[in-house]
Enzyme design. Structure first.
Site: not given
Ligand code: NAD
Ligand code: UDX
Length: 480
Positions: A272, A11-12, A334, A38
């Site tokens: 997160c 996702y990131v 979510f 993926r």
């Molecule tokens: P994700 O699970 O969607 O993606 C992670 C990917 O890494 C997976 O596809 C997995 O197969 C791959 N992976 C794991 N080990 C590996 C390796 N050794 N080599 C190659 N690929 C490998 O996770 P995500 O939601 O993208 O989150 C990634 C990080 O970013 C986390 O630390 C999360 O906390 C942080 N983050 C997430 C969000 C969000 O909104 N999802 C926002 C900000 C930060």
């Molecule tokens: C969060 C942070 O916002 C983002 O900056 C970080 O990089 C990753 O984690 P995310 O989890 O993707 O992002 O969505 P966000 O919009 O923050 O919502 C998180 C949860 O809080 C959701 O379940 C949302 O419905 C809930 N939420 C958000 C509330 O219940 N009330 C609000 O006012 C805002």
């Protein structure tokens, strides 16, 4: 041409790299992952994640300067800058289980980088990691690798799902942390040059490594704390006749508080907030700061309370039993505009209702049947670990059906629980809905999206989080 490789196509990693490729035509970006399905999806017409605007960005750059590959080692070896964006879920076993971040995936990525590198690299922490992780990673990278310079940076990601593309196009800030050494500063400048292609210079903040790492945990803790604060108020509103929307508006107009992130809800979800707060709690405990740990732990506790309060409200309103009653669950993701279900409040609410023997009919416009069944059968914290570590998803769960349309979910039900704020749930024909339900017909709005007065005129008994209660609900036994 600068070569960037990102480890982790999730996702990131996926959206972030797609936007870098779009905004920096002179940079070659390759996103690698060990998960072949993926990567295949990233290379296909159906991307592995649903994110508004993402398809468009990927279409513009894929095959030009944006590539997705499973040849992890090859692309790591060739890159100048390596982003590590692997998952860092909560540990499920051993020391710190249920709180600490599981850095297994990070460590194995770092070891692989150390093994295959033949030239100097900038290694960027994109994943959210515990403060001081960079120090551990530096040790892994430099161990046994004389002659190759690895400079580590922290560049946490602040995008939110559902608005990722707009957040990446126009970030409030980009944060880059590095060592206060000439090499550290040189690496910071190199990464700053990448972002400077589209982010105004004053929005690129540069700090030391530990501040950048901790700022990410702190930002998520502060955001989640606002939601738990307003949700705690919502319980008091229900007891006193105050309206949480009015309270939020009133406090949010104070410029020191601000209006955003004050929507009361059935609870926050997502991969997160809970994970990062638990991680913060663990770090505080390890640093001998139990009072600070307990303060942040309370944010998660209130969130759990809000979910169980919602379940109790549903059950107590419906004559203290939902046994064998059909309940429609509208929304499982979510939040809206994503198909992601990690830590979605819907899991706990559904499990709570199933515990009271309800029959659930679930509809979400973006979440598949397989995913919902998997989520409802999985243990807490297992979710964010790779699929080979997860139990096989069942083909069915007693008392649960997953349907393809909101009206089908609702037909013959006794009550509706709105758990995700999808726009289409606001636009349902609620007269038609009412006519198709058992009576009395209940709506439990976990996102405060329906027009409660309109629904009451139709004949529904309506519960909205933190709003004055229907006389019906007031007379029901007290909610625990
Ligand atoms: P994700 O699970 O969607 O993606 C992670 C990917 O890494 C997976 O596809 C997995 O197969 C791959 N992976 C794991 N080990 C590996 C390796 N050794 N080599 C190659 N690929 C490998 O996770 P995500 O939601 O993208 O989150 C990634 C990080 O970013 C986390 O630390 C999360 O906390 C942080 N983050 C997430 C969000 C969000 O909104 N999802 C926002 C900000 C930060
Ligand atoms: C969060 C942070 O916002 C983002 O900056 C970080 O990089 C990753 O984690 P995310 O989890 O993707 O992002 O969505 P966000 O919009 O923050 O919502 C998180 C949860 O809080 C959701 O379940 C949302 O419905 C809930 N939420 C958000 C509330 O219940 N009330 C609000 O006012 C805002």
């Amino acid at each position: 041409m600068v070569k960037i490789c990102c480890i982790g196509a999730g996702y990131v990693g996926g959206p972030t790299m797609a936007v870098i490729a779009l905004k920096c035509p002179n940079v070659q970006v390759t996103v690698v992952d060990i998960a072949e399905p993926r990567i295949n999806a990233w290379n296909s017409g159906t991307l592995p994640i649903y994110e508004p605007g993402l398809d468009d960005v990927v279409k513009q750059c894929r095959g030009k300067n944006l590539f997705f590959s499973t040849e992890v080692e090859k692309h790591v070896a060739e890159a100048d800058i390596i982003f590590v964006s692997v998952n860092t879920p909560t540990k499920t076993q051993g020391l710190g289980a249920g709180k600490a971040a599981d850095l297994t995936y990070w460590e194995s990525a770092a070891r692989m980088i150390a093994d295959v590198s033949k030239s100097d690299k900038i290694v960027v922490e994109k994943s959210t990691v515990p403060v001081k992780t960079a120090e551990a990673i530096e040790r892994i990278l430099t161990h046994n690798k004389k002659g190759i310079n690895f400079t580590i940076l922290s560049n946490p990601e602040f995008l939110a799902e559902g608005t990722a593309i707009q957040d990446l196009f126009n970030p409030d800030r980009v944060l880059i942390g590095g060592r206060e050494t000439p090499e550290g500063q040189k690496a910071i400048n190199a990464l700053r040059d990448v972002y400077a292609n589209w982010v105004p210079k004053e929005r690129i903040l540069c700090t030391n490594l530990w501040s950048a790492e901790l700022s990410k945990l702190a930002a998520n803790a502060f955001l989640a704390q606002r939601i738990s604060s307003v949700n705690a108020m919502s319980a008091l509103c229900e007891s006193t006749g105050a309206d949480v929307t009015q309270v939020s508006h009133s406090i949010g107009t104070d410029s020191r508080i601000g209006p955003k992130f004050l929507n009361a809800s059935v609870g926050f979800g997502g991969s997160c907030f809970q994970k990062d707060i638990l991680n913060l709690v663990y770090i505080c405990e390890c640093n001998g700061l139990p009072e600070v740990a307990n303060y942040w732990k309370q944010v998660v506790k209130v969130n759990d309370y809000q979910k169980s309060r919602f379940v109790n409200r549903v059950v107590s309103s419906m004559f203290n039993t939902v046994s064998s009653k059909k309940i429609a669950i509208l929304g499982f993701a979510f939040k809206k505009d994503t198909g992601d279900t990690r830590e979605t409040p819907a899991i706990d609410v559904c499990k709570g209702l199933l515990g009271d023997k309800a029959r659930l009919s679930i509809f979400d416009p973006q979440v598949t049947e397989d995913q919902i069944l998997k989520d409802l059968s999985m243990k807490k914290f297992d979710k964010d670990h790779p699929s080979h570590l997860q139990p096989a998803s069942p083909t069915s769960i007693k008392q649960v059906s997953i349907v393809g349309d909101a009206y089908e979910a609702i037909k013959d039900s006794h009550g509706i629980c709105i758990l995700t704020e999808w726009d289409e749930f606001k636009k349902l024909d609620y007269q038609k809905v009412f006519d198709s339900m058992q009576k009395p017909a209940f709506v439990f709005d976990g996102r405060n999206i329906v027009d409660a007065d309109k629904l009451r005129k139709i004949g529904f008994i309506v519960y909205c989080i933190g709003k004055p209660l229907d006389p019906w609900l007031k007379d029901m036994p007290a909610v625990a």
